[in-house]
Design an enzyme around this catalytic site. Structure first.
Site, PDB file in Angstrom:
ATOM      1  N   GLU A 178       0.980  -1.345  -0.018  1.00  0.00           N
ATOM      2  CA  GLU A 178      -0.226  -0.014   0.145  1.00  0.00           C
ATOM      3  C   GLU A 178       0.906   1.268  -0.073  1.00  0.00           C
ATOM      4  OE1 GLU A 178      -3.162   0.304  -0.358  1.00  0.00           O
ATOM      5  OE2 GLU A 178      -3.481  -1.949   0.117  1.00  0.00           O
TER       6      GLU A 178
ATOM      7  N   CYS B 124      -2.250   9.680   2.662  1.00  0.00           N
ATOM      8  CA  CYS B 124      -1.640   9.104   1.259  1.00  0.00           C
ATOM      9  C   CYS B 124      -2.778   9.458  -0.038  1.00  0.00           C
ATOM     10  CB  CYS B 124      -1.433   7.641   1.628  1.00  0.00           C
ATOM     11  SG  CYS B 124      -2.912   6.674   2.096  1.00  0.00           S
TER      12      CYS B 124
HETATM   13  P1  NAD Z   1       8.314   4.603   5.099  1.00  0.00           P
HETATM   14  O1  NAD Z   1       8.128   3.856   3.949  1.00  0.00           O
HETATM   15  O2  NAD Z   1       9.201   5.677   5.378  1.00  0.00           O
HETATM   16  O3  NAD Z   1       7.900   3.617   6.293  1.00  0.00           O
HETATM   17  C1  NAD Z   1       6.959   2.665   6.137  1.00  0.00           C
HETATM   18  C2  NAD Z   1       7.392   1.419   7.242  1.00  0.00           C
HETATM   19  O4  NAD Z   1       8.845   0.974   6.696  1.00  0.00           O
HETATM   20  C3  NAD Z   1       7.800   1.901   8.630  1.00  0.00           C
HETATM   21  O5  NAD Z   1       7.461   0.911   9.620  1.00  0.00           O
HETATM   22  C4  NAD Z   1       9.413   1.915   8.708  1.00  0.00           C
HETATM   23  O6  NAD Z   1       9.820   1.524   9.964  1.00  0.00           O
HETATM   24  C5  NAD Z   1       9.734   1.014   7.547  1.00  0.00           C
HETATM   25  N1  NAD Z   1      10.963   1.345   6.964  1.00  0.00           N
HETATM   26  C6  NAD Z   1      11.535   2.688   6.649  1.00  0.00           C
HETATM   27  N2  NAD Z   1      12.518   2.401   5.875  1.00  0.00           N
HETATM   28  C7  NAD Z   1      12.954   1.299   5.655  1.00  0.00           C
HETATM   29  C8  NAD Z   1      13.863   0.599   5.262  1.00  0.00           C
HETATM   30  N3  NAD Z   1      14.945   1.176   4.454  1.00  0.00           N
HETATM   31  N4  NAD Z   1      14.012  -0.604   5.284  1.00  0.00           N
HETATM   32  C9  NAD Z   1      13.042  -1.407   5.960  1.00  0.00           C
HETATM   33  N5  NAD Z   1      12.049  -0.696   6.484  1.00  0.00           N
HETATM   34  C10 NAD Z   1      11.935   0.627   6.381  1.00  0.00           C
HETATM   35  O7  NAD Z   1       6.754   5.319   4.891  1.00  0.00           O
HETATM   36  P2  NAD Z   1       6.197   6.228   5.991  1.00  0.00           P
HETATM   37  O8  NAD Z   1       7.289   7.696   5.938  1.00  0.00           O
HETATM   38  O9  NAD Z   1       5.960   5.707   7.237  1.00  0.00           O
HETATM   39  O10 NAD Z   1       4.888   6.696   5.298  1.00  0.00           O
HETATM   40  C11 NAD Z   1       4.523   7.375   4.535  1.00  0.00           C
HETATM   41  C12 NAD Z   1       4.342   7.157   2.986  1.00  0.00           C
HETATM   42  O11 NAD Z   1       3.452   5.851   3.087  1.00  0.00           O
HETATM   43  C13 NAD Z   1       3.827   7.999   2.018  1.00  0.00           C
HETATM   44  O12 NAD Z   1       4.379   7.739   0.545  1.00  0.00           O
HETATM   45  C14 NAD Z   1       2.103   7.530   2.002  1.00  0.00           C
HETATM   46  O13 NAD Z   1       1.724   8.010   0.686  1.00  0.00           O
HETATM   47  C15 NAD Z   1       2.346   6.120   2.029  1.00  0.00           C
HETATM   48  N6  NAD Z   1       1.124   5.818   2.631  1.00  0.00           N
HETATM   49  C16 NAD Z   1       0.403   4.954   1.861  1.00  0.00           C
HETATM   50  C17 NAD Z   1      -0.737   4.560   2.509  1.00  0.00           C
HETATM   51  C18 NAD Z   1      -1.515   3.476   1.645  1.00  0.00           C
HETATM   52  O14 NAD Z   1      -2.735   3.034   2.250  1.00  0.00           O
HETATM   53  N7  NAD Z   1      -1.432   3.107   0.415  1.00  0.00           N
HETATM   54  C19 NAD Z   1      -1.511   4.804   3.600  1.00  0.00           C
HETATM   55  C20 NAD Z   1      -0.453   5.654   4.219  1.00  0.00           C
HETATM   56  C21 NAD Z   1       0.856   6.111   3.776  1.00  0.00           C
END
Ligand code: NAD
Length: 455
Positions: free
Chosen positions: A209, A243
């Site tokens: 997602e 998002c």
């Molecule tokens: P992110 O990708 O930075 O982090 C998401 C998760 O991944 C967290 O639990 C984090 O600890 C982990 N993570 C981060 N970097 C990592 C790495 N290098 N290796 C492994 N795991 C890692 O995203 P975020 O900042 O928490 O959320 C924002 C993004 O999420 C935006 O792009 C938003 O559009 C998207 N989002 C999508 C939805 C949806 O339902 N489609 C909902 C909410 C947010």
């Protein structure tokens, strides 16, 4: 960090078949709902600490989703999980065909920070409803919400069934080395690719997602006041850290000025300020700085007020933006709304199509031909007509992205399916054995097969 012990314990528990019993699943969901009711106030307190999110916002955009998902699953589970009859083709008669729904096994759910409860607990609930065990890794960024969820789950459920692992990149990286039967990830497209690669090593199915730039296209025939109200609410909810918020607006040139005025008026009416509960903070300094750098003073129509010490950015509207400005490169994910005017619909359709497929797209129009043309020509995850964001609240609709905005979908039955495998079975009786499929092959047998298969 080694998570193999807990994963092995979950696999062992899964193999006892207890989670496959509908009564077990329903009991766990009811228990979770009861615990959540008891601890709801802790959830509001924690999220307020993390980014000043009010009880109203948290209930409406997080907690109510969780209850809705639990209630729907409890009610619909017997129907969803029921064995389904399928038709049998001529070549197999007499026989029965059916589909058995089974859980996938040990699931990993990784949450994002912007709706920390909903984005972690809804997939977890769905996985439970489908009969799986779950390890949940919420986002580490809103730390108070991560703690409150961890204590709710880890103090009340055995880790062989449900377990929260807290942490950031190192912990997630270690988890991703393990073999799971399903990984459900919510977050950025960049990290989504890391998750997908890790899953590929074990051929683990994924749901991703992800994010992206979601446009709102507005034609000149709309009700400007109502449109402005819906756009302003959906964009500045959670200070734009949503998002599926409209990332930018494409408005038909003739009404650009009127729309801008209406948007500005609506922002004033909604009274977004740091002092009241109508608005939230930017989650952290890193995001605050990123967003502050996107505000071009020369293009600011209204807003643009920032305060680093409170991580406050007022609802900001930018004008005279072109599709190749910096702000149009990545998802904004904050309270800044570029308004771009257009006079040629085909041109903007092809420009949107040249970009990564959006998670959402919104069309504000009374014109059925334009509406259908956009729906037909542009690929995007999901969306709304004459509204924005609200499609996510309808769990009769599957929610998910396409292309760069995601793989797979969930909510309601779609989520149940996402965490299930559908086992197709052909069941034959003894006693009737047409011999034409067996050797030795003859012309006569071939004629028979041709006749039966109808070609
Ligand atoms: P992110 O990708 O930075 O982090 C998401 C998760 O991944 C967290 O639990 C984090 O600890 C982990 N993570 C981060 N970097 C990592 C790495 N290098 N290796 C492994 N795991 C890692 O995203 P975020 O900042 O928490 O959320 C924002 C993004 O999420 C935006 O792009 C938003 O559009 C998207 N989002 C999508 C939805 C949806 O339902 N489609 C909902 C909410 C947010």
């Amino acid at each position: 960090m080694n998570y193999s012990k807990i994963i092995n314990e979950q696999r062992k528990f899964f193999n006892t078949n207890q989670t496959k019993e509908l009564s077990f699943r329903i009991e766990q969901l009811k228990k979770l709902k009861k615990l959540l009711k008891e601890k709801e106030s802790d959830f509001y307190e924690a999220i307020y600490k993390d980014f000043k999110k009010s009880e109203f916002d948290t209930y409406a955009a997080e907690i109510s989703f969780i209850y809705d998902e639990i209630n729907t699953a409890i009610k619909k589970l017997p129907k969803w999980a029921k064995r389904k009859r399928n038709r049998t083709n001529m070549a197999n008669l007499p026989a029965k065909s059916y589909t058995i729904t089974e859980p996938l096994g040990v699931c990993l759910v990784i949450g994002a920070w912007n709706y920390p409860y909903q984005l972690s607990l809804v997939p977890m609930i769905t996985a439970i409803a489908a009969g799986n065990t779950v390890i949940l890794k919420p986002s580490e960024i809103p730390s108070a919400t991560s703690i409150v969820m961890t204590s709710l789950i880890n103090d009340n459920f055995p880790s062989k069934f449900l377990c929260i692992v807290e942490g950031g990149i190192p912990e997630t990286t270690a988890l991703l080395k393990e073999k799971f039967d399903k990984i459900f990830f919510t977050g950025s497209t960049v990290v989504g690719k890391i998750v997908y690669q890790a899953a590929a090593k074990h051929l683990t199915p994924v749901t991703l997602e992800l994010g992206g730039k979601s446009p709102a296209i507005i034609t000149k025939d709309i009700n400007i006041k109502e449109t402005a109200k819906r756009i302003v609410w959906s964009k500045f909810l959670n200070a734009g850290q949503t998002c599926i918020a409209p990332d930018y607006i494409l408005v038909e040139k003739e009404i650009e000025i009127d729309l801008l005025k209406a948007l500005k008026e609506q922002i004033t009416t909604f009274d977004y300020s740091f002092e009241n509960d109508n608005y939230v903070q930017i989650i952290n300094t890193k995001n605050f700085n990123r967003l502050a750098s996107l505000i071009d003073k020369d293009k600011t129509y209204c807003g643009g007020v920032i305060n680093a010490s409170t991580r406050f950015i007022s609802p900001t509207i930018l004008t005279n933006v072109s599709l190749d400005n910096t702000i149009m490169k990545d998802e904004i994910f904050g309270p800044i709304l570029p308004v771009i005017s257009y006079s040629n619909l085909d041109e903007i359709i092809s420009k949107i199509k040249a970009r990564p497929k959006p998670l959402s797209l919104y069309i504000f129009t009374k014109n059925k031909t334009i509406r259908d043309k956009i729906l037909h020509e542009i690929s995007f995850g999901g969306g709304a007509i004459n509204d924005a964001v609200m499609h996510i609240t309808n769990n009769y609709l599957a929610f998910g992205g396409v292309g760069e905005s995601g793989i797979g979908s969930y909510h309601g039955e779609a989520g149940f399916k996402d965490f299930s495998h559908f086992k197709s079975i052909l069941q034959k009786p003894f006693g009737f054995e047409p011999n034409f499929k067996y050797p030795p092959y003859t012309k006569k047998k071939l004629d028979w097969i041709r006749k039966i298969l109808g070609n």
